[in-house]
Enzyme design. Structure first.
Site, PDB file in Angstrom:
ATOM      1  N   HIS A   1       0.968  -1.616   0.121  1.00  0.00           N
ATOM      2  CA  HIS A   1       0.042  -0.005   0.415  1.00  0.00           C
ATOM      3  C   HIS A   1       1.039   1.256  -0.422  1.00  0.00           C
ATOM      4  CE1 HIS A   1      -3.309   2.132   1.183  1.00  0.00           C
ATOM      5  NE2 HIS A   1      -2.797   3.162   2.041  1.00  0.00           N
ATOM      6  N   GLU A   2       1.436   1.710   1.081  1.00  0.00           N
ATOM      7  CA  GLU A   2       2.628   2.693   1.097  1.00  0.00           C
ATOM      8  C   GLU A   2       3.237   2.472  -0.224  1.00  0.00           C
ATOM      9  OE1 GLU A   2       1.410   4.825   2.993  1.00  0.00           O
ATOM     10  OE2 GLU A   2       0.350   2.885   4.951  1.00  0.00           O
TER      11      GLU A   2
ATOM     12  N   HIS B   1       1.719   4.617  -2.859  1.00  0.00           N
ATOM     13  CA  HIS B   1       1.469   6.630  -2.187  1.00  0.00           C
ATOM     14  C   HIS B   1       3.115   6.252  -2.831  1.00  0.00           C
ATOM     15  CE1 HIS B   1      -2.010   6.839  -0.168  1.00  0.00           C
ATOM     16  NE2 HIS B   1      -1.889   5.811   1.011  1.00  0.00           N
TER      17      HIS B   1
ATOM     18  N   GLU C   1      -4.778   7.281  -2.720  1.00  0.00           N
ATOM     19  CA  GLU C   1      -5.266   6.229  -2.054  1.00  0.00           C
ATOM     20  C   GLU C   1      -5.837   5.544  -3.663  1.00  0.00           C
ATOM     21  OE1 GLU C   1      -5.745   5.155   1.241  1.00  0.00           O
ATOM     22  OE2 GLU C   1      -4.363   6.116   1.003  1.00  0.00           O
TER      23      GLU C   1
HETATM   24 ZN    ZN Z   1      -2.927   5.358   1.781  1.00  0.00          ZN
END
Ligand code: ZN
Length: 498
Positions: free
Chosen positions: A262-263, A266, A292
């Site tokens: 997830h990170e 980003h 997101e």
């Molecule tokens: Zn996030």
């Protein structure tokens, strides 16, 4: 003669430098800063914040921004910076400095009260301060609202420009009509998905070793980034050559693994911002939801697919041989996609995640419109969890007090999480027309996917808003239908529903 923008630029550079220092302090606070640093470092942060306010909000800057517009000789990137500056000025200029500072002090207090209330499971001590925070935010939005504009719409602009309550009502209506019944079908299905092998006594060292491998495999560039440990995983960036992610290690193997993917999503966004935009006011992701969309695209759509794990699952098995030695790739992929009702948003699976946001969106709208009193929040919260997820929190700590956002005054932030899911699905279906995503993943060629996203989404920073990015990339305006289609296809297959 010097252009107005050339005179403005040193002010912008100074503001960005101060902002970079603040970001670094924030990162340090969450990762390495010693326990007793808080008080004195807080003072430094306060002083730097004041200087940032001054660097952006002063007479010369206001005058130069106006002059820039009048001269009209700006490049695309410069024009976008002036526009972003004016947005920032618009926000600050309507709010009296005294009230702005009072609010900053209030939220410093309210987040502390919130943390204590959550710890002691006591909503009544938090309610009075939450009320004050809400009143301030309504007052500030009132200062900024144009004639006839809804307060919630003013608040949404700070997180997701281009999305009004009217559009969000339609979006959440789709979630209520389509995703709630889909989840109920999944919950009532006879299919059992074993996942006990994901829990165990894993060493931090092994988790970190595999985590770093998966981050790099997904696209994290360790020459331009670092990974550390914090209580809640997050990403921050100083510029496109210094992006930082964190994770946490628990007794759930999938917790750190997928938080890292997830990170990394980003981070890939921030690495991809153009060099001429980074370290300017438009050198970050387009919006909260677009950010997101990228993290969730990599975490869920890519990271939870069979083809992503096909080339690298043996490596994971080897690292955690006791738990995964006898677990097939199919069993592993099913387990990391299992859906079940839970009370905590940050632990929610892909199917139920947006239902947690639906609850929050409906409640914050009622709070802002004055149809719900702060005192009645815990009950209203529990009722909505029962209606949509079929479970009721027994404590306020597991209910209305679980998130920090409202204590910080961030009303209108939550919808971005759900919108991000939907943006990601829309991009996914469009990309599928242009490339064989599963084939690329199975061959370990993630760079083709990253390059596509860099070209169509990441490079622009804030030059375009999220709706424009979607329109230019997919040829269509925002359409939540793709998100519904994605979840239906995935979960009907997984739970053998007709
Ligand atoms: Zn996030």
């Amino acid at each position: 003669m010097k252009r107005a923008f050339d005179e403005l630029k040193p002010y912008l550079d100074q503001a960005m430098a101060l902002n970079t220092a603040l970001v670094l302090f924030e990162w340090d606070n969450e990762t390495l800063a010693p326990e007793e640093a808080g008080g004195l470092t807080g003072r430094v942060i306060g002083l730097l914040s004041g200087q940032y306010f001054q660097a952006v909000n002063n007479e010369q800057v206001v005058a130069l921004a106006k002059q820039c517009e009048a001269e009209g000789n700006l490049t695309e990137a410069e024009a976008a910076q002036v526009k972003e500056l004016e947005k920032e000025l618009e926000k600050l200029s309507h709010i009296p400095r005294k009230e702005y500072e009072e609010f900053a002090r209030l939220t410093a207090e309210s987040t502390r009260v919130w943390a204590k209330a959550k710890e002691t499971n006591d909503f009544s001590c938090f309610a009075p301060v939450l009320k004050k925070v809400l009143e301030y935010q309504k007052k500030f939005a009132g200062y900024r609202a144009k004639a006839g504009e809804k307060l919630m719409d003013v608040m949404l602009k700070d997180y997701e420009p281009g999305f009004t309550t009217e559009l969000l009502d339609q979006f959440f209506d789709v979630i209520r009509r389509e995703i709630v019944p889909l989840f109920h079908e999944v919950r009532d299905s006879k299919v059992q998905i074993p996942d006990e092998f994901l829990t165990g006594d894993f060493s931090d060292e092994t988790q970190e070793k595999i985590g770093r491998f998966v981050a790099e495999y997904t696209g994290f560039d360790f020459r331009k980034g670092v990974m550390a440990v914090s209580a809640h995983p997050f990403t921050t960036n100083l510029h496109n050559k210094d992006v930082r992610i964190t994770t946490h290690y628990t007794n759930r193997l999938d917790s750190s693994l997928f938080s890292i993917i997830h990170e990394t999503g980003h981070a890939i966004y921030e690495f991809g911002i153009r060099d001429d935009l980074t370290q300017t006011m438009v050198g970050q992701g387009a919006s909260m939801a677009m950010h997101e969309s990228q993290s969730r695209f990599f975490e869920n759509i890519i990271g939870r697919s069979r083809s992503f794990w096909e080339p690298i699952y043996p490596k994971l098995q080897e690292a955690f041989s006791e738990n995964l030695g006898k677990v097939s790739l199919e069993e592993f992929v099913k387990a990391v996609n299992k859906a079940q009702a839970g009370l905590i948003r940050t632990e929610a699976d892909e199917l139920t995640y947006s239902l947690h946001i639906l609850v929050r969106y409906e409640l914050e709208k009622e709070l802002i419109e004055g149809n719900l009193q702060v005192e009645d929040l815990p009950g209203a919260w529990a009722d909505k969890y029962e209606e949509y997820l079929g479970i009721r929190p027994e404590t306020v700590a597991e209910g209305v007090l679980q998130d920090i956002h409202w204590s910080q005054g961030s009303f209108g932030y939550f919808p971005s999480y759900a919108l991000g899911n939907a943006f990601g699905a829309q991009l996914y279906y469009h990309m599928k027309k242009e490339m064989d995503i599963d084939g690329l993943l199975a061959a370990g060629k993630l760079s083709v996917i990253r390059d596509y996203l860099r070209e169509h989404v990441h490079q622009y920073g804030k030059l375009k808003d999220s709706r424009q990015i979607l329109k230019d990339a997919t040829g269509e305006d925002f359409d939540p239908g793709y998100y519904v289609k994605y979840l239906k296809e995935k979960y009907k297959a997984l739970y053998q529903l007709s």
